[in-house]
Design a protein around this motif. Structure first.
Motif: not given
Lengths: 324, 324
Positions: B68-75, B52-59, B239-243, B310-315
């Protein structure tokens, strides 16, 4: 003693149509330590399962069905838009790996793994491409220490593949019929088998046609006739299954490809799971028991391993039109 | 200068529930040369795409949506019957990799790759297992030299995924909703896009419901409402969609998950392809043109990259019952 031999192939020579007859083995393939690191993390095999493979048994130094496997590798490469494998060069690489194997185990696993190469969307792959290094990655291994096939009868459950039977004609991007490195689904089916307490699975379409097992072909016997699903439904063109059909024809039996309803598969007199140079009897499918004849199984496997069926198998395949 | 940083994680610590707060970075992750070999050929990432994997940008050093990515990795790990990722340990590993990156490129790719480990059906994997070494393989990289996201408008075609919309409930072995390393299909869709002369694809079910893009989420705008397919249909939880949804709610707009017919997606006022920390406007789907507003896109991406969402996206996530 070399029980596990790993050779990293020269991708530039093992794809395309170079004449390798004067190329020394040492330029075609490099034997490396199988226990250590030997693949780059940015290879498309690692990052994307973006590659193809073939697997068989090297029985006492005879690579079972090798020509058929390499033809299928060529077909998989085509379905994946990859460069054409150089069959002569890869055959030489297989031989070099087999020459280095000297374990007493008579039936080691032999596998040929190909990826599209380094991922050119990563910095490492992009830099390599800028230097013209864009060849596929290829490695070949022979392994006498892994889990080997046995002809012990197995139990089996049927499961849906989720696709309708006409999808392959409509959606070639699903890569049905290519033997790719993206095997997470196949592994998941085997874990589902573990949960259900069965040995393996046979997959069917949403409209009830038999496909294949996660890493093998299914064959049914009806009297003196063997039947397997026509690969044009979107499954792998069986390798050992063609050897088995060759055996049947040599024995005066019949061998037929067809669009096979899963209900009709369940009605077979006997069932066989077929792969990697071995025919394995199925003693149960979806709770129904099937007769197994160890003498028959031994006779077929002996014929395949001895090479008796090799030449005839080359010309076996589905014929006529196929109706999706 | 370190433009590409590759860290090989300690699988024994990065999975399970060990308390790693007193473990030094050097025991958690080892930075290695990205240009050379660093993975074993018998790893299940290489042989089976079994991971499995996750990918994002380090801006500018901010790992977009990392939680959110790590939660999805867990899933994904759960859907794949893999050990549970140790989020605290992996977060530390990500930070160690980011600390070593010092290229001027502000938005490098950040990826976390996990495989089930060495293949225990091979001799090399079996020997490792006999010594108790059965941990997953994990590596993390930051790459400022690969292909990076841009907010340039793209064209798009829709294609069938081959499945009916209720398959995920009936066939969990298809791994729908897990972000696996078996990406050959996703790569094939992108090659099909190249053939059709479009930039990307959105997939739909055989019965006409919108799914996702090969490596991103699709979002439609209808007036002041954003709509995306409910992930319970068997797609990745964006993930980005939730943001982006978080941004919309902050702006007083609406954001809705639903079972979305592809016809209804085509009727949107605007379309967005969303992934890896970026919202990208779609200017054409199946030949129909859509309006793109560069100022809107810049505002959303700025909000996401600055951490404002970021914070709002978590929920954020689908609620209520889902009807297959």
């Amino acid at each position: 003693m070399s029980s596990i031999v790993l050779g990293m192939g020269n991708g530039a020579l093992m794809f395309g149509d170079a004449d390798v007859s004067d190329v020394p083995d040492s330029d075609l393939i490099e034997l490396v330590d199988p226990e250590t690191v030997n693949i780059n993390a940015f290879d498309l095999s690692v990052l994307r399962g973006d590659g193809i493979f073939e697997a068989t048994t090297a029985w006492k130094g005879f690579p079972v069905s090798l020509e058929i496997h390499l033809r299928r590798l060529v077909r998989s490469a085509r379905l994946m838009d990859m460069p054409e494998p150089n069959v002569a060069a890869i055959t030489r690489g297989v031989q070099a790996v087999m020459n280095a194997y000297d374990d007493p185990e008579p039936g080691p696993m032999l596998r040929i793994i190909v990826s599209r190469g380094l991922d050119v969307s990563t910095g490492v792959g992009k830099a390599a491409a800028a230097e013209g290094k864009t060849a596929p990655t290829i490695f070949i291994f022979e392994d006498g220490k892994g889990t080997l096939h046995t002809p012990d009868p197995i139990t089996m459950a049927s499961m849906t593949r989720g696709y309708p039977s006409d999808i392959t004609a409509r959606a070639p991007w699903l890569l049905n019929g290519a033997k790719t490195l993206s095997y997470a689904f196949n592994c998941a089916v085997h874990r589902e088998c573990d949960r259900r307490g069965v040995g393996d699975a046979v997959l069917f379409t949403e409209d009830g046609y038999t496909l294949e097992c996660p890493n093998s072909t299914i064959v049914g016997r009806y009297g003196s006739m063997l039947v397997t699903p026509d690969p044009r439904i979107g499954i792998l063109d069986g390798t050992t299954q063609r050897e088995m059909f060759s055996w049947a024809l040599q024995e005066g039996q019949q061998a037929v490809y067809k669009k096979l309803p899963i209900e009709e598969l369940r009605d077979a007199d006997r069932l066989y799971m077929v792969h990697g140079g071995w025919v394995i009897p199925v003693k149960e499918l979806d709770g129904k028991a099937y007769e197994c004849d160890p003498a028959e199984i031994a006779a077929i496997n002996d014929a395949i391993h001895s090479g008796r069926t090799h030449d005839d198998a080359l010309s076996i395949g589905p014929t006529g039109d196929y109706e999706f």
